[in-house]
Design a protein around this motif. Structure first.
Motif, PDB file in Angstrom:
ATOM      1  N   ARG A 155      32.614 -10.475-118.636  1.00 56.75           N
ATOM      2  CA  ARG A 155      32.345 -12.014-118.073  1.00 56.75           C
ATOM      3  C   ARG A 155      30.896 -12.296-118.282  1.00 56.75           C
ATOM      4  NH1 ARG A 155      36.580 -11.294-114.296  1.00 56.75           N
ATOM      5  NH2 ARG A 155      35.134 -10.213-112.677  1.00 56.75           N
ATOM      6  N   ALA A 156      30.104 -11.326-117.626  1.00 57.87           N
ATOM      7  CA  ALA A 156      28.490 -11.601-117.630  1.00 57.87           C
ATOM      8  C   ALA A 156      28.154 -11.791-119.123  1.00 57.87           C
ATOM      9  CB  ALA A 156      27.782 -10.430-117.134  1.00 57.87           C
ATOM     10  N   CYS A 157      28.698 -10.950-120.324  1.00 52.20           N
ATOM     11  CA  CYS A 157      28.285 -11.017-121.510  1.00 52.20           C
ATOM     12  C   CYS A 157      28.920 -12.277-122.658  1.00 52.20           C
ATOM     13  CB  CYS A 157      28.426  -9.760-122.263  1.00 52.20           C
ATOM     14  SG  CYS A 157      27.398  -8.356-121.556  1.00 52.20           S
ATOM     15  N   ALA A 158      29.831 -12.788-121.777  1.00 52.26           N
ATOM     16  CA  ALA A 158      30.772 -13.701-122.565  1.00 52.26           C
ATOM     17  C   ALA A 158      29.825 -14.818-123.081  1.00 52.26           C
ATOM     18  CB  ALA A 158      31.964 -14.107-121.875  1.00 52.26           C
TER      19      ALA A 158
ATOM     20  N   LEU B 167      23.495  -3.499-121.860  1.00 51.36           N
ATOM     21  CA  LEU B 167      24.345  -4.261-122.878  1.00 51.36           C
ATOM     22  C   LEU B 167      23.618  -5.237-123.697  1.00 51.36           C
ATOM     23  CD1 LEU B 167      27.256  -4.936-120.591  1.00 51.36           C
ATOM     24  CD2 LEU B 167      27.011  -3.119-122.098  1.00 51.36           C
ATOM     25  N   TRP B 168      22.919  -5.861-123.205  1.00 51.45           N
ATOM     26  CA  TRP B 168      21.954  -6.742-124.092  1.00 51.45           C
ATOM     27  C   TRP B 168      21.390  -5.805-124.983  1.00 51.45           C
ATOM     28  CZ3 TRP B 168      16.651  -7.125-125.124  1.00 51.45           C
ATOM     29  CH2 TRP B 168      16.120  -8.268-125.786  1.00 51.45           C
TER      30      TRP B 168
ATOM     31  N   PHE C  28      33.193  -2.716-123.060  1.00 48.59           N
ATOM     32  CA  PHE C  28      32.913  -3.133-121.496  1.00 48.59           C
ATOM     33  C   PHE C  28      33.514  -2.043-120.631  1.00 48.59           C
ATOM     34  CE2 PHE C  28      32.710  -6.809-123.766  1.00 48.59           C
ATOM     35  CZ  PHE C  28      31.398  -7.372-123.604  1.00 48.59           C
ATOM     36  N   PHE C  29      32.522  -1.531-119.448  1.00 48.14           N
ATOM     37  CA  PHE C  29      33.377  -0.556-118.532  1.00 48.14           C
ATOM     38  C   PHE C  29      33.995  -1.393-117.285  1.00 48.14           C
ATOM     39  CE2 PHE C  29      28.567  -1.419-118.179  1.00 48.14           C
ATOM     40  CZ  PHE C  29      28.487  -2.009-117.130  1.00 48.14           C
ATOM     41  N   CYS C  30      33.781  -2.674-117.222  1.00 42.46           N
ATOM     42  CA  CYS C  30      34.595  -3.395-116.233  1.00 42.46           C
ATOM     43  C   CYS C  30      34.599  -5.016-116.541  1.00 42.46           C
ATOM     44  CB  CYS C  30      33.821  -3.188-114.828  1.00 42.46           C
ATOM     45  SG  CYS C  30      31.948  -3.996-114.920  1.00 42.46           S
TER      46      CYS C  30
ATOM     47  N   PRO D 275      18.922 -13.405-117.258  1.00 41.01           N
ATOM     48  CA  PRO D 275      20.128 -13.565-116.730  1.00 41.01           C
ATOM     49  C   PRO D 275      20.992 -12.123-116.455  1.00 41.01           C
ATOM     50  CG  PRO D 275      20.036 -15.525-117.950  1.00 41.01           C
ATOM     51  CD  PRO D 275      18.970 -14.636-118.451  1.00 41.01           C
ATOM     52  N   LEU D 276      20.910 -11.537-117.745  1.00 40.24           N
ATOM     53  CA  LEU D 276      21.587 -10.192-118.158  1.00 40.24           C
ATOM     54  C   LEU D 276      20.730  -8.816-117.232  1.00 40.24           C
ATOM     55  CD1 LEU D 276      23.060 -10.289-121.594  1.00 40.24           C
ATOM     56  CD2 LEU D 276      24.448 -10.428-119.415  1.00 40.24           C
ATOM     57  N   GLU D 277      19.641  -8.968-117.461  1.00 36.73           N
ATOM     58  CA  GLU D 277      18.777  -8.104-116.762  1.00 36.73           C
ATOM     59  C   GLU D 277      18.824  -8.162-115.225  1.00 36.73           C
ATOM     60  OE1 GLU D 277      17.235  -5.522-117.704  1.00 36.73           O
ATOM     61  OE2 GLU D 277      16.745  -5.866-119.801  1.00 36.73           O
TER      62      GLU D 277
END
Length: 375
Positions: A88-91, A40-41, A81-83, A31-33
């Protein structure tokens, strides 16, 4: 189980921390990719490597639980985090890591010890389901020891772990010790996710080897039956499991891969590696055993008396593994089956013997006839 020798605490911290976080990372990688945050992963994984390496090198004080909680905070703090979208994606990833580590930190069981205990009980259940009820008593006399080294593990497998079973029969019954050596510095995902299969191999192939009523003889490390044929049994059993941990066992475990396919994919890679060609000629012995076993699986699935479920193959195998036949006779049985299936299809005489076995379940009749006809 009879007892166990554990890793030093600072090594346990690194091994358990990596193993648990690897499972969460695996679940969230795709999902992160896909969302464009693969870097970030990777940053979280890199931080995991660094943090556990520090634990190994400097042995800071504290309990396992406190270290795991600290590790969760450390991994969360590693990201900038840059945004808001990236945050939110990494939460979910960071929250799941914190939850899994906190649960493990509260566990009362020694997590590495339960890895082997769960595999041993699962293996004993396999034997029990096929009428070998003494398997439940044998587990009480089995022990395990965990060790570590900081150099490469000497193994034909592509993992940073080596497991070896030593038969140690006692006056009160058959026993064994399984010695597990881990390289914590290079512990990777393949090693962690293949743990259930590797432990099942030791228990199904070696710990529960028979005959149980007489003194057992250790099978050769290049045995066609013990290391080739029976490894197929362990692999088949493993791949059919939804989860290797027993349902009545509560709490976290190092075998509870969050994505079942990750465990199955790792087992397949390690299973295939057992039969890859090496400089040591023993690979050919293992390969012969595996090919013969898979040929019987296919034959039993094709004849009218069989079926698509490999349970008949598993039953034949565990009963042969506990029988009064010697290790040499078991290896010769494998040689006979391999010879009878070498041309890509089963010899008609072999097919007839297998069909007779599936009707009558007479193991001695089958083995003696295979030895007479094909060896």
């Amino acid at each position: 189980m009879n007892g166990e020798r554990s890793l030093p605490l600072h090594v346990q911290k690194a091994v358990v921390g990596r193993a648990l976080v690897y499972q969460v990372l695996d679940l969230h990688q795709v999902p992160l990719e896909d969302a464009g945050y693969g870097l970030l992963w990777t940053a979280v994984r890199d931080r995991l490597q660094t943090s556990t390496a520090v634990q190994l090198a400097f042995d800071p004080p504290g309990s396992l639980g406190s270290y795991l909680n600290q590790l969760g905070a450390d991994l969360r703090g590693a990201l900038s985090f840059f945004c808001r979208d990236a945050e939110r994606a990494c939460a979910a990833l960071l929250d799941d890591i914190a939850r899994v580590l906190a649960e493990a930190g509260r566990a009362h069981d020694e997590l590495l010890g339960t890895v082997f205990t769960d595999a041993l009980e699962a293996a004993a259940d396999v034997y029990y389901r096929h009428g070998l009820h003494d398997s439940q008593d044998m587990v009480k006399l089995v022990s395990t020891s965990f060790g570590h080294l900081h150099g490469s593990v000497q193994s034909e497998l592509p993992i940073q772990l080596a497991a070896t079973t030593y038969l140690q029969d006692l006056p009160e019954g058959p026993s064994a010790n399984v010695d597990v050596v881990i390289n914590p510095d290079l512990l990777d995902e393949l090693t962690v996710f293949s743990l259930p299969y590797v432990m099942l191999h030791e228990c199904i192939c070696h710990v529960l080897q028979g005959p149980w009523q007489a003194e057992r003889v250790q099978a050769d490390a290049a045995s066609r039956f013990a290391e080739g044929w029976m490894d197929v049994v362990a692999y088949v059993v493993h791949q059919a499991m939804d989860n290797p941990r027993r349902a009545e066992t509560a709490g976290p475990g190092l075998l509870d891969t969050l994505r079942t396919a990750a465990r199955q994919e790792a087992a397949e890679k390690v299973h295939r590696a057992r039969y890859a060609q090496t400089r040591d000629r023993a690979w050919a012995q293992r390969a012969m055993g595996a090919r013969a076993a898979w040929s019987i699986v296919a034959l039993m699935g094709r004849v009218p008396e069989g079926g698509s479920d490999p349970s008949a193959f598993v039953e034949l195998s565990v009963k042969l593994n506990t029988s009064s036949f010697t290790n040499e006779q078991r290896d010769l049985f494998v040689t006979g089956v391999h010879k009878a299936t070498l041309q890509g299809q089963a010899d008609p005489c072999l097919e007839q013997q297998v069909r007779t076995y599936l009707k009558a379940h007479d193991l001695e009749y089958l083995v003696h006839n295979i030895l007479r006809l094909f060896t």
